[in-house]
Design a protein around this motif. Sequence first.
Motif, PDB file in Angstrom:
ATOM      1  N   TRP A   1     -15.235  -4.805 -31.220  1.00  0.00           N
ATOM      2  CA  TRP A   1     -14.969  -5.501 -32.484  1.00  0.00           C
ATOM      3  C   TRP A   1     -13.638  -5.045 -33.054  1.00  0.00           C
ATOM      4  CZ3 TRP A   1     -14.261  -3.077 -37.199  1.00  0.00           C
ATOM      5  CH2 TRP A   1     -14.106  -3.927 -38.290  1.00  0.00           C
ATOM      6  N   TRP A   2     -13.390  -3.713 -33.018  1.00  0.00           N
ATOM      7  CA  TRP A   2     -12.125  -3.200 -33.519  1.00  0.00           C
ATOM      8  C   TRP A   2     -10.955  -3.804 -32.752  1.00  0.00           C
ATOM      9  CZ3 TRP A   2      -7.714  -0.986 -31.898  1.00  0.00           C
ATOM     10  CH2 TRP A   2      -6.904  -0.361 -32.849  1.00  0.00           C
ATOM     11  N   LEU A   3     -11.081  -3.909 -31.435  1.00  0.00           N
ATOM     12  CA  LEU A   3     -10.025  -4.474 -30.609  1.00  0.00           C
ATOM     13  C   LEU A   3      -9.759  -5.931 -30.973  1.00  0.00           C
ATOM     14  CD1 LEU A   3      -8.053  -4.346 -28.228  1.00  0.00           C
ATOM     15  CD2 LEU A   3      -9.977  -4.752 -26.696  1.00  0.00           C
ATOM     16  N   LEU A   4     -10.818  -6.697 -31.186  1.00  0.00           N
ATOM     17  CA  LEU A   4     -10.640  -8.100 -31.560  1.00  0.00           C
ATOM     18  C   LEU A   4      -9.921  -8.232 -32.900  1.00  0.00           C
ATOM     19  CD1 LEU A   4     -14.121  -9.596 -30.565  1.00  0.00           C
ATOM     20  CD2 LEU A   4     -11.941  -9.959 -29.395  1.00  0.00           C
ATOM     21  N   GLU A   5     -10.196  -7.307 -33.809  1.00  0.00           N
ATOM     22  CA  GLU A   5      -9.595  -7.365 -35.139  1.00  0.00           C
ATOM     23  C   GLU A   5      -8.165  -6.814 -35.164  1.00  0.00           C
ATOM     24  OE1 GLU A   5     -10.955  -8.634 -38.062  1.00  0.00           O
ATOM     25  OE2 GLU A   5     -12.395  -9.493 -36.638  1.00  0.00           O
ATOM     26  N   HIS A   6      -7.785  -6.027 -34.158  1.00  0.00           N
ATOM     27  CA  HIS A   6      -6.470  -5.387 -34.141  1.00  0.00           C
ATOM     28  C   HIS A   6      -5.793  -5.594 -32.786  1.00  0.00           C
ATOM     29  CE1 HIS A   6      -9.018  -3.200 -37.051  1.00  0.00           C
ATOM     30  NE2 HIS A   6      -7.909  -3.069 -37.772  1.00  0.00           N
ATOM     31  N   GLN A   7      -5.781  -6.805 -32.310  1.00  0.00           N
ATOM     32  CA  GLN A   7      -5.314  -7.084 -30.952  1.00  0.00           C
ATOM     33  C   GLN A   7      -3.874  -6.645 -30.707  1.00  0.00           C
ATOM     34  OE1 GLN A   7      -6.268 -10.978 -29.361  1.00  0.00           O
ATOM     35  NE2 GLN A   7      -7.979 -11.207 -30.784  1.00  0.00           N
ATOM     36  N   SER A   8      -3.008  -6.871 -31.666  1.00  0.00           N
ATOM     37  CA  SER A   8      -1.591  -6.550 -31.470  1.00  0.00           C
ATOM     38  C   SER A   8      -1.320  -5.053 -31.523  1.00  0.00           C
ATOM     39  CB  SER A   8      -0.744  -7.256 -32.529  1.00  0.00           C
ATOM     40  OG  SER A   8      -1.091  -6.799 -33.830  1.00  0.00           O
ATOM     41  N   GLU A   9      -2.336  -4.264 -31.880  1.00  0.00           N
ATOM     42  CA  GLU A   9      -2.168  -2.821 -31.966  1.00  0.00           C
ATOM     43  C   GLU A   9      -2.746  -2.101 -30.746  1.00  0.00           C
ATOM     44  OE1 GLU A   9      -3.093  -1.263 -36.031  1.00  0.00           O
ATOM     45  OE2 GLU A   9      -3.708  -3.326 -36.382  1.00  0.00           O
ATOM     46  N   ALA A  10      -2.983  -2.847 -29.681  1.00  0.00           N
ATOM     47  CA  ALA A  10      -3.612  -2.277 -28.492  1.00  0.00           C
ATOM     48  C   ALA A  10      -2.852  -2.656 -27.225  1.00  0.00           C
ATOM     49  CB  ALA A  10      -5.061  -2.742 -28.383  1.00  0.00           C
ATOM     50  N   VAL A  11      -2.942  -1.783 -26.228  1.00  0.00           N
ATOM     51  CA  VAL A  11      -2.412  -2.046 -24.891  1.00  0.00           C
ATOM     52  C   VAL A  11      -3.524  -1.770 -23.888  1.00  0.00           C
ATOM     53  CG1 VAL A  11      -0.609  -1.536 -23.213  1.00  0.00           C
ATOM     54  CG2 VAL A  11      -0.167  -1.196 -25.645  1.00  0.00           C
ATOM     55  N   LEU A  12      -3.741  -2.702 -22.969  1.00  0.00           N
ATOM     56  CA  LEU A  12      -4.754  -2.528 -21.932  1.00  0.00           C
ATOM     57  C   LEU A  12      -4.063  -2.445 -20.572  1.00  0.00           C
ATOM     58  CD1 LEU A  12      -7.458  -5.136 -23.047  1.00  0.00           C
ATOM     59  CD2 LEU A  12      -7.325  -2.709 -23.634  1.00  0.00           C
ATOM     60  N   PHE A  13      -4.369  -1.389 -19.820  1.00  0.00           N
ATOM     61  CA  PHE A  13      -3.849  -1.226 -18.459  1.00  0.00           C
ATOM     62  C   PHE A  13      -4.993  -1.447 -17.477  1.00  0.00           C
ATOM     63  CE2 PHE A  13      -1.013   1.230 -21.106  1.00  0.00           C
ATOM     64  CZ  PHE A  13       0.237   1.017 -20.555  1.00  0.00           C
ATOM     65  N   PHE A  14      -4.818  -2.388 -16.555  1.00  0.00           N
ATOM     66  CA  PHE A  14      -5.801  -2.639 -15.499  1.00  0.00           C
ATOM     67  C   PHE A  14      -5.156  -2.280 -14.166  1.00  0.00           C
ATOM     68  CE2 PHE A  14      -7.119  -5.535 -18.890  1.00  0.00           C
ATOM     69  CZ  PHE A  14      -8.487  -5.305 -18.950  1.00  0.00           C
ATOM     70  N   ASP A  15      -5.594  -1.187 -13.574  1.00  0.00           N
ATOM     71  CA  ASP A  15      -4.975  -0.688 -12.350  1.00  0.00           C
ATOM     72  C   ASP A  15      -5.776  -1.108 -11.120  1.00  0.00           C
ATOM     73  OD1 ASP A  15      -3.301   0.750 -10.642  1.00  0.00           O
ATOM     74  OD2 ASP A  15      -4.554   2.545 -10.786  1.00  0.00           O
ATOM     75  N   GLY A  16      -5.114  -1.803 -10.192  1.00  0.00           N
ATOM     76  CA  GLY A  16      -5.735  -2.133  -8.906  1.00  0.00           C
ATOM     77  C   GLY A  16      -6.540  -3.414  -8.902  1.00  0.00           C
ATOM     78  N   LEU A  17      -5.938  -4.516  -9.346  1.00  0.00           N
ATOM     79  CA  LEU A  17      -6.661  -5.796  -9.355  1.00  0.00           C
ATOM     80  C   LEU A  17      -7.125  -6.180  -7.961  1.00  0.00           C
ATOM     81  CD1 LEU A  17      -7.577  -8.213 -11.094  1.00  0.00           C
ATOM     82  CD2 LEU A  17      -5.366  -9.297 -10.585  1.00  0.00           C
TER      83      LEU A  17
ATOM     84  N   ALA B   1       0.830  -1.205   0.000  1.00  0.00           N
ATOM     85  CA  ALA B   1       0.000   0.000   0.000  1.00  0.00           C
ATOM     86  C   ALA B   1       0.858   1.246   0.000  1.00  0.00           C
ATOM     87  CB  ALA B   1      -0.915  -0.002   1.230  1.00  0.00           C
ATOM     88  N   GLY B   2       0.496   2.205  -0.863  1.00  0.00           N
ATOM     89  CA  GLY B   2       1.158   3.497  -0.867  1.00  0.00           C
ATOM     90  C   GLY B   2       2.458   3.571  -1.626  1.00  0.00           C
ATOM     91  N   SER B   3       2.816   2.507  -2.337  1.00  0.00           N
ATOM     92  CA  SER B   3       4.117   2.465  -3.008  1.00  0.00           C
ATOM     93  C   SER B   3       4.143   3.186  -4.347  1.00  0.00           C
ATOM     94  CB  SER B   3       4.548   1.002  -3.212  1.00  0.00           C
ATOM     95  OG  SER B   3       4.737   0.371  -1.972  1.00  0.00           O
ATOM     96  N   GLY B   4       2.979   3.580  -4.846  1.00  0.00           N
ATOM     97  CA  GLY B   4       2.956   4.333  -6.086  1.00  0.00           C
ATOM     98  C   GLY B   4       2.590   3.523  -7.311  1.00  0.00           C
ATOM     99  N   LYS B   5       1.828   2.441  -7.118  1.00  0.00           N
ATOM    100  CA  LYS B   5       1.453   1.595  -8.261  1.00  0.00           C
ATOM    101  C   LYS B   5       0.632   2.374  -9.287  1.00  0.00           C
ATOM    102  CE  LYS B   5      -0.595  -1.425  -5.589  1.00  0.00           C
ATOM    103  NZ  LYS B   5      -0.207  -0.898  -4.263  1.00  0.00           N
TER     104      LYS B   5
ATOM    105  N   SER C   1      -1.287  -4.406  -8.775  1.00  0.00           N
ATOM    106  CA  SER C   1      -1.990  -5.039  -7.660  1.00  0.00           C
ATOM    107  C   SER C   1      -1.067  -5.120  -6.457  1.00  0.00           C
ATOM    108  CB  SER C   1      -2.446  -6.445  -8.059  1.00  0.00           C
ATOM    109  OG  SER C   1      -3.040  -7.116  -6.958  1.00  0.00           O
ATOM    110  N   ARG C   2      -1.654  -5.286  -5.300  1.00  0.00           N
ATOM    111  CA  ARG C   2      -0.859  -5.739  -4.159  1.00  0.00           C
ATOM    112  C   ARG C   2      -0.459  -7.192  -4.437  1.00  0.00           C
ATOM    113  NH1 ARG C   2      -3.827  -3.321   1.277  1.00  0.00           N
ATOM    114  NH2 ARG C   2      -3.861  -1.137   0.581  1.00  0.00           N
ATOM    115  N   GLU C   3       0.662  -7.598  -3.860  1.00  0.00           N
ATOM    116  CA  GLU C   3       1.272  -8.858  -4.254  1.00  0.00           C
ATOM    117  C   GLU C   3       0.399 -10.074  -3.959  1.00  0.00           C
ATOM    118  OE1 GLU C   3       5.761 -10.660  -4.362  1.00  0.00           O
ATOM    119  OE2 GLU C   3       5.230  -9.253  -2.783  1.00  0.00           O
ATOM    120  N   PHE C   4      -0.350 -10.041  -2.851  1.00  0.00           N
ATOM    121  CA  PHE C   4      -1.122 -11.228  -2.476  1.00  0.00           C
ATOM    122  C   PHE C   4      -2.133 -11.602  -3.539  1.00  0.00           C
ATOM    123  CE2 PHE C   4      -4.027  -7.939  -0.883  1.00  0.00           C
ATOM    124  CZ  PHE C   4      -5.259  -8.441  -1.252  1.00  0.00           C
TER     125      PHE C   4
END
Length: 551
Positions: free
Chosen positions: A154-170, A81-85, A215-218
């Motif tokens: 649909w666009w994402l499915l057709e161009h998967q390698s041209e996209a980056v997804l960031f999911f913050d805080g699992l 917690a608080g490390s700047g993720k 995410s936190r490590e656990f």
Amino acid sequence: MRRVTKSEYFKGNYEEVHGMEVAVKRKLFFWKKKEVMKNEFRKEFGFLRQKVDDNKFIGLDKVLEQCINEKSSITAIVASAGSGKTTLMRRIAKNTVGDSLANTETIASPSQFKYKLIRYIEIKGMQYEGIIKPSHFLFDGLFQNEIDEDYAYWWLLEHQSEAVLFFDGLDQATWKIKRDGDEDINPYSKAKAATIMYNILSRNLLADTKIVISSREFQVSDLPVEARPADIITLSGLTLDDAKKLFVFLIHQHGDEAWARIETMSPRLANLVSIPVFLVLTAVIMAKNPNEPPPKTVTRLYQKIISILSSVKNIRNADAIAEVINKLKAMAYRGMKEGRVTFSENDLRISGLLKEEVQDLMMKIPGNNLLSCKLLDGSFIFYFCHQSLQEFLAAGFVVEMTLTKFMSFNSKHLHKERWSVVRRFVCGIIYDETPDNLHKVSNRSLKTRFLTGSIRSDLKENEDKHFRMELYSAIYESGDDDLMRQISDINASGISLSRDEAHIVGSLAARSGNLKGLSLSNCSIDDKILAIITGSLKERTLVSLSRKHFN
């Protein structure tokens, strides 16, 4: 004239963007014009630790390459917690934009972009019940209708390698991915949020899209094997020199003197300030009360912060601040039980609070109307300025339970990973008999005795390394010598130790009255981390430790 839909807009029209276009808490970037962004990472900070087979340290200059350019499809950024993720995730997303626009001075066509879609999602806002479509899971809040969500997907499915997804805080998700895995779904199947996330991480969905999670490590270690990221970067904190520079800058006058007092009077705090959020909180405390001793635990640090907040002259509802904080304790606890870090206006009403009463204590953002970003439209959602503050307030509610409820809660929940930080604060409050206006603890001695028995039992029965590290932190937070003397073996093998964790390990080893072993094998320990451990052990007669003792 027929209205141009957002689908058509994305398909054939690209808006000129200078800098980063932000849709409040959920972000989607499409680019046309090159706007080369300066690298905002400071290479000399070097506070990242890459947790791979060789457990090597890496600097910030390698993070973008690790997260975006390397072949690994999923990278996780983990820290306490608080490390700047979140801050780091946003920096990586921003630099990804710059990286996507690099290599040529002019760009004639969007087809030349390295990545055409950069999607940033804060998971704490993804509070879904029942089944939903993957398109809604990924693009909720960005469009005014379902058709546009479907087209973007649909666009994402057709161009998967041209996209980056960031999911913050699992770790902040209200839903949980099953430890033993989940069902596979096809790209257009409706499913629960946890199932969709599982399919993304296990590469059943969007297998060619680059994924970065924090995410936190656990939470990462608890994922099914097939869903665990191949590459993990662990934040180990600011260097001591950089922490001091930032601290002195924040304090301004007498900053050097305040830092010297921290090093002398609170060694734990001197290492804890390597975590950005605690650096800021410590600076606030030392600036407000320069002549008082610095706090020695995180619990005392938060108690002082709440005390300072309650005494600020221009705070609204100052007369009722104690009652407001008590109500916030109950709401924070309820949120923890439900796995939530965001709260609606209805949650405030249930807790007997008005949104005007929490303006100085919580953050607020637009609720479901994120597309327009107009604060006057739609409802709001509220969250504490940091998750650890919610956990501190929840701990305040736990310690004020009746003895029967406290014992029941401790037996059923407090040992679970979700409550690990709350457990630290509970120990910090229960074992500290110093007068505290913030908490009214009844039956303190009986609660202390019951908590001690629970901790002793966990020390004997649970061998999970991450669980034990959290337990060591809780024991240290208690400050109880009798409890520390019960530790006979400290095993932190395979854990990338932060400065604060190194201080905790060394201090517990020094204060244990029955220490038989200290295991730190396969840890990524440099000379500075080693110096923290041995410095804490200097008063104890042990064999000399050096780098050769560690892998």
